[in-house]
Motif scaffolding. Structure first.
Motif, PDB file in Angstrom:
ATOM      1  N   THR A  39      16.167 -58.648   9.749  1.00 22.75           N
ATOM      2  CA  THR A  39      15.589 -57.339   9.984  1.00 22.75           C
ATOM      3  C   THR A  39      15.669 -57.223  10.237  1.00 22.75           C
ATOM      4  O   THR A  39      15.538 -58.117  11.569  1.00 22.75           O
ATOM      5  CB  THR A  39      14.913 -57.390   8.869  1.00 22.75           C
ATOM      6  N   LEU A 137      13.531 -59.714   5.186  1.00 21.70           N
ATOM      7  CA  LEU A 137      13.231 -58.447   4.998  1.00 21.70           C
ATOM      8  C   LEU A 137      11.595 -58.050   5.485  1.00 21.70           C
ATOM      9  O   LEU A 137      11.321 -58.848   5.238  1.00 21.70           O
ATOM     10  CB  LEU A 137      13.554 -57.888   3.377  1.00 21.70           C
ATOM     11  N   MET A 139       8.723 -54.833   5.592  1.00 22.04           N
ATOM     12  CA  MET A 139       8.364 -53.682   4.600  1.00 22.04           C
ATOM     13  C   MET A 139       7.253 -52.453   5.704  1.00 22.04           C
ATOM     14  O   MET A 139       6.605 -53.016   5.836  1.00 22.04           O
ATOM     15  CB  MET A 139       7.372 -54.705   3.628  1.00 22.04           C
ATOM     16  N   HIS A 144       8.639 -48.950   2.063  1.00 23.18           N
ATOM     17  CA  HIS A 144      10.298 -49.242   1.335  1.00 23.18           C
ATOM     18  C   HIS A 144      10.977 -50.670   1.813  1.00 23.18           C
ATOM     19  O   HIS A 144       9.956 -51.300   2.819  1.00 23.18           O
ATOM     20  CB  HIS A 144      10.883 -48.204   2.463  1.00 23.18           C
ATOM     21  N   THR A 145      12.738 -51.035   2.030  1.00 28.96           N
ATOM     22  CA  THR A 145      12.426 -52.278   2.866  1.00 28.96           C
ATOM     23  C   THR A 145      14.043 -52.094   3.336  1.00 28.96           C
ATOM     24  O   THR A 145      14.524 -51.186   2.244  1.00 28.96           O
ATOM     25  CB  THR A 145      12.267 -53.735   1.716  1.00 28.96           C
ATOM     26  N   PHE A 190       9.721 -61.198   3.087  1.00 28.90           N
ATOM     27  CA  PHE A 190       9.689 -60.904   3.143  1.00 28.90           C
ATOM     28  C   PHE A 190       8.599 -60.969   4.756  1.00 28.90           C
ATOM     29  O   PHE A 190       7.474 -61.951   3.819  1.00 28.90           O
ATOM     30  CB  PHE A 190       8.879 -60.086   2.253  1.00 28.90           C
ATOM     31  N   VAL A 204       3.436 -53.266  -4.180  1.00 34.73           N
ATOM     32  CA  VAL A 204       4.650 -53.840  -4.754  1.00 34.73           C
ATOM     33  C   VAL A 204       4.582 -54.683  -5.544  1.00 34.73           C
ATOM     34  O   VAL A 204       5.583 -55.324  -6.146  1.00 34.73           O
ATOM     35  CB  VAL A 204       5.279 -54.122  -3.179  1.00 34.73           C
ATOM     36  N   SER A 217      10.163 -51.418  -3.176  1.00 32.47           N
ATOM     37  CA  SER A 217      10.741 -53.192  -2.373  1.00 32.47           C
ATOM     38  C   SER A 217      10.641 -53.873  -3.618  1.00 32.47           C
ATOM     39  O   SER A 217      10.646 -55.361  -4.155  1.00 32.47           O
ATOM     40  CB  SER A 217       9.625 -53.381  -1.392  1.00 32.47           C
ATOM     41  N   ILE A 220      13.215 -55.380  -5.252  1.00 30.58           N
ATOM     42  CA  ILE A 220      13.676 -56.905  -4.672  1.00 30.58           C
ATOM     43  C   ILE A 220      13.278 -57.696  -5.820  1.00 30.58           C
ATOM     44  O   ILE A 220      12.118 -58.345  -5.865  1.00 30.58           O
ATOM     45  CB  ILE A 220      12.977 -57.592  -3.051  1.00 30.58           C
ATOM     46  N   TRP A 229       7.324 -64.486  -0.324  1.00 31.34           N
ATOM     47  CA  TRP A 229       6.389 -62.849   1.242  1.00 31.34           C
ATOM     48  C   TRP A 229       5.716 -63.961   2.043  1.00 31.34           C
ATOM     49  O   TRP A 229       4.398 -64.955   2.064  1.00 31.34           O
ATOM     50  CB  TRP A 229       5.907 -62.618   0.095  1.00 31.34           C
TER      51      TRP A 229
END
Length: 241
Positions: A39, A137, A139, A144-145, A190, A204, A217, A220, A229
């Protein structure tokens, strides 16, 4: 989904580094390679530094292949180019060979860059299903991701693909994995921290009714893989217990 909450950013990054190393070890043992999607932005810099230092001798880095989940439409020499950040923080320090790094060619027009990047991925997987071992990823505070921003064409893109997207609020193009491509991965993680992410995180993972056009997000959700996460306390301040 697995939600891991940390009191400090140092603890978060250390645990995430150990997680990356564990998956790398398993992937190399099973398939003799580790396909790792990085990322961008500034958030993963500390993680990459840990992997390049403490993790230097814990992974057979000659068997790791690096990809980028998204890229800014800027020259490779630009400080905003995700590939340059990774090059400085993890790739050069570890002496990763160039043929193990899949950069996005931003000398091309965005649509062409996306097409060529997907071709390179297809060639690497040699006709097999494109299933990355691990996709990292971040965020944004707008949820957004990768470069799947709210109200953009990528939100509704159902192809397993790499696509160019125009982000109106940034007045620029980005090149990004689509959500269906991300969701094929064996593992998705994430990395989210900071109070400025609390509102986005609340929607999210906390909303019962999904609205991915507003909170991308939410898209996903790995098909057969695991979603984890890694967040700090500040980012969870608006979540219900």
């Amino acid at each position: 989904m697995n939600l891991l909450i940390y009191k400090t950013l140092e603890e978060l990054n250390q645990d995430l580094a150990d997680y990356v190393i564990k998956i790398a070890e398993m992937s190399i043992e099973e398939n003799d390679r580790f396909n790792f999607v990085l990322t961008g932005g500034s958030s993963p810099k500390a993680l990459y530094h840990l992997l390049a230092t403490e993790g230097q001798h814990r992974i057979d880095w000659e068997k790791v292949y690096f990809f980028f989940g998204d890229e800014r439409n800027v020259p490779a020499s630009d400080d905003n180019y995700n590939g340059l950040m990774a090059k400085k923080t993890i790739l050069d320090p570890l002496g990763i060979k160039e043929d193990h790094i899949f950069y996005v060619d931003t000398t091309l027009a965005p649509e062409k860059a996306a097409i060529e990047y997907k071709k390179a991925i297809d060639q690497h997987f040699n006709g097999e299903d494109i299933v990355f071992d691990l996709i990292l990823l971040g965020m944004g505070d707008d949820a957004h991701t990768a470069s799947i921003f709210p109200h953009t064409t990528l939100v509704k893109d159902e192809e397993v693909n790499v696509a160019a997207v125009y982000v109106e609020k940034l007045d620029t193009y980005r090149i990004s994995f689509t959500a269906p491509l991300i969701n094929k991965a064996d593992n998705v993680a994430f990395l989210v921290f900071g109070e400025n992410k609390a509102e986005a995180l609340k929607h999210v993972i906390g909303d019962t009714e999904k609205n991915p056009d507003l909170y991308p997000s939410q898209l996903i959700d790995p098909i057969d893989g695991k979603l984890t996460w890694f967040v700090d306390v500040a980012a969870t301040k608006l979540l219900e217990d």
